[in-house]
Each structure stands twice: as C-alpha cells, then as structure tokens.
Scaffold this active site. Structure first.
Site, short mmCIF file in Angstrom:
data_model
loop_
_atom_site.label_atom_id
_atom_site.label_comp_id
_atom_site.label_asym_id
_atom_site.label_seq_id
_atom_site.Cartn_x
_atom_site.Cartn_y
_atom_site.Cartn_z
N ASP A 64 43.06 33.29 33.02
CA ASP A 64 43.62 32.85 34.29
C ASP A 64 44.65 33.77 34.92
O ASP A 64 44.72 33.86 36.15
CB ASP A 64 44.20 31.44 34.15
CG ASP A 64 43.12 30.37 34.09
OD1 ASP A 64 41.94 30.71 34.30
OD2 ASP A 64 43.45 29.20 33.84
N PRO A 65 45.51 34.46 34.16
CA PRO A 65 46.48 35.34 34.83
C PRO A 65 45.82 36.51 35.58
O PRO A 65 46.45 37.10 36.45
CB PRO A 65 47.34 35.85 33.68
CG PRO A 65 47.23 34.79 32.62
CD PRO A 65 45.81 34.33 32.72
N SER A 66 44.58 36.83 35.27
CA SER A 66 43.90 37.97 35.88
C SER A 66 43.50 37.68 37.32
O SER A 66 42.71 36.76 37.57
CB SER A 66 42.64 38.32 35.08
OG SER A 66 41.78 39.16 35.83
N PRO A 67 44.00 38.45 38.30
CA PRO A 67 43.60 38.23 39.69
C PRO A 67 42.09 38.33 39.93
O PRO A 67 41.52 37.48 40.64
CB PRO A 67 44.38 39.31 40.45
CG PRO A 67 45.59 39.56 39.61
CD PRO A 67 45.09 39.44 38.20
N ARG A 71 40.43 35.17 38.95
CA ARG A 71 40.73 34.08 39.87
C ARG A 71 39.92 34.19 41.16
O ARG A 71 39.57 33.18 41.77
CB ARG A 71 42.23 34.01 40.14
CG ARG A 71 43.01 33.50 38.94
CD ARG A 71 44.48 33.33 39.27
NE ARG A 71 45.28 34.46 38.86
CZ ARG A 71 45.94 35.26 39.65
NH1 ARG A 71 45.88 35.08 40.97
NH2 ARG A 71 46.68 36.25 39.18
#
Length: 222
Positions: free
Chosen positions: A10-13, A16
């Site tokens: 999830d932290p990966s743009p 997302r």
C-alpha cells in the site's frame, strides 16, 4: 469469471494507482502483499512473474503485467464498459499518455524514487538541494497542467488522474504541501478524495508512506 491478482504494498504510489483503477472499474481481485523490506520481490517465485522485480505486478488468467502505467491502460482497455477513463480519441489519448509519461519519468523517477532510494536503501539522512527543488518543479508543472481543467488531462476523470494523484499526494512525505501556493492542485486532490473508493485505494497508503519517512528524520541541505 475474472480472476485477477495484484502483487504490491500500500505505501507504493504505483500500486495505489492500480488499486484506484481496479476500484473505478469495480473489479474484484486478490491482493498479495509483497514485503520489499524482506526482499520478497527478489525471490525466485516473484522473479518468474516479474523479472524486473518491481511492484505492482498484475496477474490475469496466468499472464503477468508490470509497470503501473501499462497495467492501468490494460485494465481499462480490457474491462471497461466505455473508453472514458482512457479515451480512444487520438488527441485525448495523447494528453493522457503525456501525463502518464510525466508521472513515470519526472514525478516518480526524479522525485519519489530518487529520494526513497537514498533515504530508505542507502541510509542517507541529508539530501542535496536539487532533490528539494525537484519536488517544487513537479508541483509547478502539475499546477500548470490543471489550468482551465477539472482533471489532470482535461475535463473528465482518466487513468492519468489515478497515476498522478497517487504520486503527487505522496510528495507530502518529503515537502509539506502549500495549498495557498498551489490552489489548483489542492482543489484537484479534494475532488478526487470525494470518490467513494479513494480512501481505501489511495488515502490510507499515502499516510503509511508519510509515516515511514517521518521516522527517518531525513532533511534537505537547503
């Protein structure tokens, strides 16, 4: 029955951006978290799926696609009921494609990845001023792109919005966003935040990424 699997975190743009597209298309999928800290992306199993060992990777009926820009264009082309998110009109598509290339080469590569690599993987705590300046150059370009437009590639929502908002919103991890200086960007992000799937697909991950970088206490040499 569509059987899709998304590999990412999830932290990966870029991950997302794909999640936003899947949600917009109302597609169900299995989500497999890839622990890049534990170097899961370098496992032989993952390398068979994606020899470039990046996230996201999409699996569709035994076929593997990587690079978020390729994935989101593929999803709309194959599964959307219309071409609204990725217009077939040559001029409209060219604008969307330009924005996607801008996200890839300028926002992500020159902005996010250059800082992430230095801080998270090389342990640097002070970054040169040019990295700081690069963030503001991105903000300036995006503000210009939005002049006279409701969305990043015109007056309708497209995959370019999903790609860019996932990264632009993430820049908060590096430099605090000044809504007064960039009113168009502020209004654009607020518009996208109203999408019913935005929080789950992007908002949560943005906060996770910001938290990761806050813990490093890195600074810019300015």
């Amino acid at each position: 029955m569509v059987k899709l699997t998304l590999y990412g975190l999830d932290p990966s743009p870029p991950v997302r951006a794909v999640k936003l597209t899947l949600a917009a298309l109302n597609l169900t999928y299995e989500y497999v978290n890839v622990d890049i800290v534990a170097r899961a992306q370098l496992s032989s199993e993952y390398l068979e799926k994606n020899p470039q060992h990046t996230v996201p990777t999409l699996e569709d009926d035994g076929h593997f696609i990587w690079d978020s820009h390729a994935i989101i264009a593929y999803l709309v082309t194959k599964y959307a009921d219309s071409d609204a998110l990725y217009p077939k009109d040559p001029l409209q598509r060219a604008v969307v494609d330009q924005r996607l290339h801008f996200e890839s080469g300028v926002v992500f590569a020159n902005g996010i990845r250059s800082i992430s690599k230095a801080v998270l993987f090389q342990g640097q705590t002070k970054l040169p001023k040019e990295r700081y300046d690069a963030i503001f150059e991105i903000y300036d370009f995006v503000e210009t792109f939005l002049k006279g437009n409701d969305y990043i590639a015109g007056n309708q929502l497209t995959i370019a919005d999903f790609s860019l908002v996932s990264s632009v919103a993430s820049l908060e991890a590096f430099v605090s966003f000044d809504a007064a200086k960039y009113p168009r960007i502020s209004a654009w992000i607020k518009k996208l935040e109203q999408l019913p799937y935005y929080e789950g697909a992007n908002g949560k991950g943005v906060r996770q990424l910001v938290a990761v970088f806050k813990k490093t206490n890195f600074t810019f040499d300015i």
